[in-house]
Design a protein around this motif. Sequence first.
Motif, short mmCIF file in Angstrom:
data_model
loop_
_atom_site.label_atom_id
_atom_site.label_comp_id
_atom_site.label_asym_id
_atom_site.label_seq_id
_atom_site.Cartn_x
_atom_site.Cartn_y
_atom_site.Cartn_z
N HIS A 4 52.54 0.48 2.56
CA HIS A 4 52.27 1.54 3.53
C HIS A 4 53.03 2.80 3.14
O HIS A 4 54.17 2.74 2.69
N ILE A 5 52.36 3.94 3.34
CA ILE A 5 52.98 5.24 3.09
C ILE A 5 53.10 5.93 4.44
O ILE A 5 52.10 6.32 5.03
N ILE A 6 54.33 6.05 4.91
CA ILE A 6 54.58 6.65 6.22
C ILE A 6 55.09 8.07 6.00
O ILE A 6 56.10 8.27 5.33
N SER A 7 54.38 9.04 6.55
CA SER A 7 54.75 10.44 6.43
C SER A 7 55.29 10.90 7.78
O SER A 7 54.65 10.70 8.81
N ILE A 8 56.46 11.53 7.75
CA ILE A 8 57.17 11.87 8.98
C ILE A 8 57.55 13.35 8.98
O ILE A 8 58.08 13.84 7.99
N LEU A 9 57.27 14.04 10.08
CA LEU A 9 57.85 15.36 10.31
C LEU A 9 59.12 15.13 11.09
O LEU A 9 59.11 14.48 12.15
N ILE A 10 60.22 15.62 10.57
CA ILE A 10 61.52 15.36 11.17
C ILE A 10 62.30 16.66 11.26
O ILE A 10 62.14 17.54 10.42
N LYS A 73 56.79 13.92 14.55
CA LYS A 73 55.48 13.29 14.45
C LYS A 73 55.46 12.43 13.20
O LYS A 73 56.13 12.73 12.22
N LEU A 74 54.65 11.36 13.21
CA LEU A 74 54.49 10.56 12.00
C LEU A 74 53.09 10.00 11.91
O LEU A 74 52.37 9.92 12.90
N ILE A 75 52.74 9.62 10.69
CA ILE A 75 51.42 9.03 10.43
C ILE A 75 51.56 8.05 9.28
O ILE A 75 52.33 8.27 8.36
N ASP A 76 50.82 6.95 9.36
CA ASP A 76 50.73 6.01 8.24
C ASP A 76 49.54 6.45 7.40
O ASP A 76 48.39 6.24 7.78
N LEU A 77 49.80 7.10 6.27
CA LEU A 77 48.74 7.62 5.42
C LEU A 77 47.83 6.52 4.90
O LEU A 77 46.66 6.76 4.61
N SER A 78 48.35 5.32 4.79
CA SER A 78 47.59 4.20 4.23
C SER A 78 46.39 3.84 5.09
O SER A 78 45.46 3.19 4.61
#
Length: 164
Positions: A4-10, A73-78
Amino acid sequence: MTRHIISILIENEAGALSRVAGLFSARGYNIETLTVAPTEDGSLSRMTIVTSGSDEIVEQITKQLNKLIDVVKLIDLSESSHIERELMMVKVRASGPMRDEVKRLCDIFRGSILDVTPTTYVIELTGEKSKLDAFLRTISEDLIIEVVRSGTTGMLRGERGLHA
């Protein structure tokens, strides 16, 4: 175990990265790669984490990440159509007849030679992890002096994006 590739705005502030990494280690989850850099908004950074686990484990990870105060915010790019890339620099021995062979391999893999000395090349490659791994398998191990990799980064295809 699914990748899984998790992309996060932090929030871009001291300790934010430590809190995310602490969440993973406290629960025994492994971070395979981690990249972090500021976004176009100086108050936010984008963090990309590659991890492996069942869908249930990754769902638990994302729920825990969403509870962190620094996470915007976050999203699982996968889960969606996405583009992923990694940067790699490889310093290799390149002398005599091997010089031309190494240059040919660099061209085949669409790499760039960043530095040239009488006995070495520093080669830059970008692409998916599998491409970079294939290059390393192709180059003779005794030619490799040093390898530096950035880790995976990525974004969704199309109109959707990760933004505050």
